[in-house]
Design an enzyme around this catalytic site. Sequence first.
Site, PDB file in Angstrom:
ATOM      1  N   ASP A  44      12.709   5.514   0.107  1.00  0.00           N
ATOM      2  CA  ASP A  44      13.382   6.896   0.571  1.00  0.00           C
ATOM      3  C   ASP A  44      14.538   6.590   1.603  1.00  0.00           C
ATOM      4  O   ASP A  44      15.336   7.518   1.870  1.00  0.00           O
ATOM      5  CB  ASP A  44      12.586   7.972   1.282  1.00  0.00           C
ATOM      6  CG  ASP A  44      11.480   7.609   2.272  1.00  0.00           C
ATOM      7  OD1 ASP A  44      11.681   6.281   2.863  1.00  0.00           O
ATOM      8  OD2 ASP A  44      10.834   8.251   2.746  1.00  0.00           O
ATOM      9  N   SER A  45      14.744   5.461   1.877  1.00  0.00           N
ATOM     10  CA  SER A  45      15.919   4.839   2.614  1.00  0.00           C
ATOM     11  C   SER A  45      17.106   5.304   1.712  1.00  0.00           C
ATOM     12  O   SER A  45      18.158   5.239   2.277  1.00  0.00           O
ATOM     13  CB  SER A  45      15.866   3.376   2.855  1.00  0.00           C
ATOM     14  OG  SER A  45      15.480   2.517   1.869  1.00  0.00           O
ATOM     15  N   ASP A  83       9.062   5.397  -3.466  1.00  0.00           N
ATOM     16  CA  ASP A  83       8.604   6.154  -2.451  1.00  0.00           C
ATOM     17  C   ASP A  83       8.362   7.669  -2.681  1.00  0.00           C
ATOM     18  O   ASP A  83       9.021   8.274  -3.458  1.00  0.00           O
ATOM     19  CB  ASP A  83       9.393   6.070  -1.459  1.00  0.00           C
ATOM     20  CG  ASP A  83       9.237   5.220  -0.059  1.00  0.00           C
ATOM     21  OD1 ASP A  83       8.092   4.880  -0.190  1.00  0.00           O
ATOM     22  OD2 ASP A  83      10.060   4.611   0.472  1.00  0.00           O
ATOM     23  N   LYS A 113       4.799   4.528  -3.295  1.00  0.00           N
ATOM     24  CA  LYS A 113       4.380   4.242  -1.737  1.00  0.00           C
ATOM     25  C   LYS A 113       4.437   5.527  -0.789  1.00  0.00           C
ATOM     26  O   LYS A 113       5.237   6.301  -0.966  1.00  0.00           O
ATOM     27  CB  LYS A 113       5.352   3.268  -1.004  1.00  0.00           C
ATOM     28  CG  LYS A 113       5.166   2.904   0.269  1.00  0.00           C
ATOM     29  CD  LYS A 113       5.981   1.771   0.754  1.00  0.00           C
ATOM     30  CE  LYS A 113       7.308   2.113   1.058  1.00  0.00           C
ATOM     31  NZ  LYS A 113       7.592   3.161   2.318  1.00  0.00           N
ATOM     32  N   GLU A 115       3.598   7.025   3.417  1.00  0.00           N
ATOM     33  CA  GLU A 115       3.434   6.530   4.841  1.00  0.00           C
ATOM     34  C   GLU A 115       2.078   7.208   5.235  1.00  0.00           C
ATOM     35  O   GLU A 115       1.722   8.311   4.971  1.00  0.00           O
ATOM     36  CB  GLU A 115       4.682   7.197   5.550  1.00  0.00           C
ATOM     37  CG  GLU A 115       5.926   6.343   4.950  1.00  0.00           C
ATOM     38  CD  GLU A 115       7.077   6.807   5.621  1.00  0.00           C
ATOM     39  OE1 GLU A 115       7.140   7.452   6.929  1.00  0.00           O
ATOM     40  OE2 GLU A 115       8.079   6.474   5.305  1.00  0.00           O
ATOM     41  N   GLU A 182       5.770  -1.858   9.115  1.00  0.00           N
ATOM     42  CA  GLU A 182       7.186  -1.856   9.741  1.00  0.00           C
ATOM     43  C   GLU A 182       7.531  -1.886  11.305  1.00  0.00           C
ATOM     44  O   GLU A 182       6.516  -1.032  11.711  1.00  0.00           O
ATOM     45  CB  GLU A 182       7.981  -0.768   8.892  1.00  0.00           C
ATOM     46  CG  GLU A 182       9.373  -0.309   9.441  1.00  0.00           C
ATOM     47  CD  GLU A 182      10.225   0.508   8.629  1.00  0.00           C
ATOM     48  OE1 GLU A 182       9.706   0.982   7.777  1.00  0.00           O
ATOM     49  OE2 GLU A 182      11.534   0.877   8.998  1.00  0.00           O
TER      50      GLU A 182
HETATM   51  O1  KIV Z   1      12.585   3.403   2.245  1.00  0.00           O
HETATM   52  C1  KIV Z   1      12.276   2.210   2.495  1.00  0.00           C
HETATM   53  O2  KIV Z   1      13.396   1.357   2.176  1.00  0.00           O
HETATM   54  C2  KIV Z   1      11.126   1.455   3.032  1.00  0.00           C
HETATM   55  C3  KIV Z   1      11.242   0.028   3.434  1.00  0.00           C
HETATM   56  C4  KIV Z   1      11.822   0.170   4.657  1.00  0.00           C
HETATM   57  C5  KIV Z   1       9.896  -0.391   3.402  1.00  0.00           C
HETATM   58  O3  KIV Z   1      10.143   2.106   3.010  1.00  0.00           O
END
Ligand code: KIV
Length: 275
Positions: A44-45, A83, A113, A115, A182
């Site tokens: 989600d970056s 994500d 993924k 969090e 992280e």
């Molecule tokens: O969203 C992302 O890129 C991440 C990584 C930094 C692990 O969660």
Amino acid sequence: MKTTVATFAKMKLEHQKISMLTCYDYTTAKIINETNVDAILVGDSVGNVMLGYPDTLSVTMEDMITYGRAVTRGCPNKLVVIDMPFMSYQVSVEQALVNAGRLLKEARGNAVKLEGGATVCPQIKAMTQAGIPVMGHLGMTPQSVNAFGGNKVQGKTLDAANKLIEDALKLQEAGVFSIVLECVPAKLAKIVTEKLSVPTIGIGAGVECDGQILVYQDMLGMYKDFSPKFVKHYANLADVITDAFNKYDEEVKGSSFPGEEHGFKIDDDVLEKLY
Ligand code: KIV
């Protein structure tokens, strides 16, 4: 041979390091597909590096499906983890399950993924029972940036370090196949890694994690908004791209692009009959 969650388990057992990169588009996915990098995260970056938000909070399920699809089309040989965006899994187990399912059905990801620690274990159990592999994410979890009061290293006090270890064990018990750590002190990440039978993937968590992940625009020196301490620049593509764009501008203005070799011909007898 495509990498899978079974590859991750085998690599942990055999003490082989796992390399991951983020990716958000078809063209880059095709490049990564031909490398030795083991797996991709459609992070989600995307909110920061593709959409220009200051954080990841505004990223939607639709965003993750669109970018996720582009990546899975370009990268058939790698495990692709997608994500779950902010508020797509926190509200209820049922909503989390529906949304995780969409990332596999619609975006064709191989795993999701999310969090968080103990509080998201019911969601993780429901997903793994439904056949959806889940990667956990502990430490500096960017979706909690407001709760943390900024992007800060996590797990530095005794209580916080103990909580992180407990959360990692709970995530493992709930069924995750791997956990991202992280911005966690390297010595704490080592302890967590040794306690777990699933692999840890570090980002700002030291070399003792079972694997590493970086955002590809960070490691290629493309994203300049901010550069965390844990990023290593393997290239400086921002300069390469800037030079290429300026050269193009110069050639357009100097009429040296396009050359004859970039154009298409028409027969003279057709030309003569025009007008
Ligand atoms: O969203 C992302 O890129 C991440 C990584 C930094 C692990 O969660």
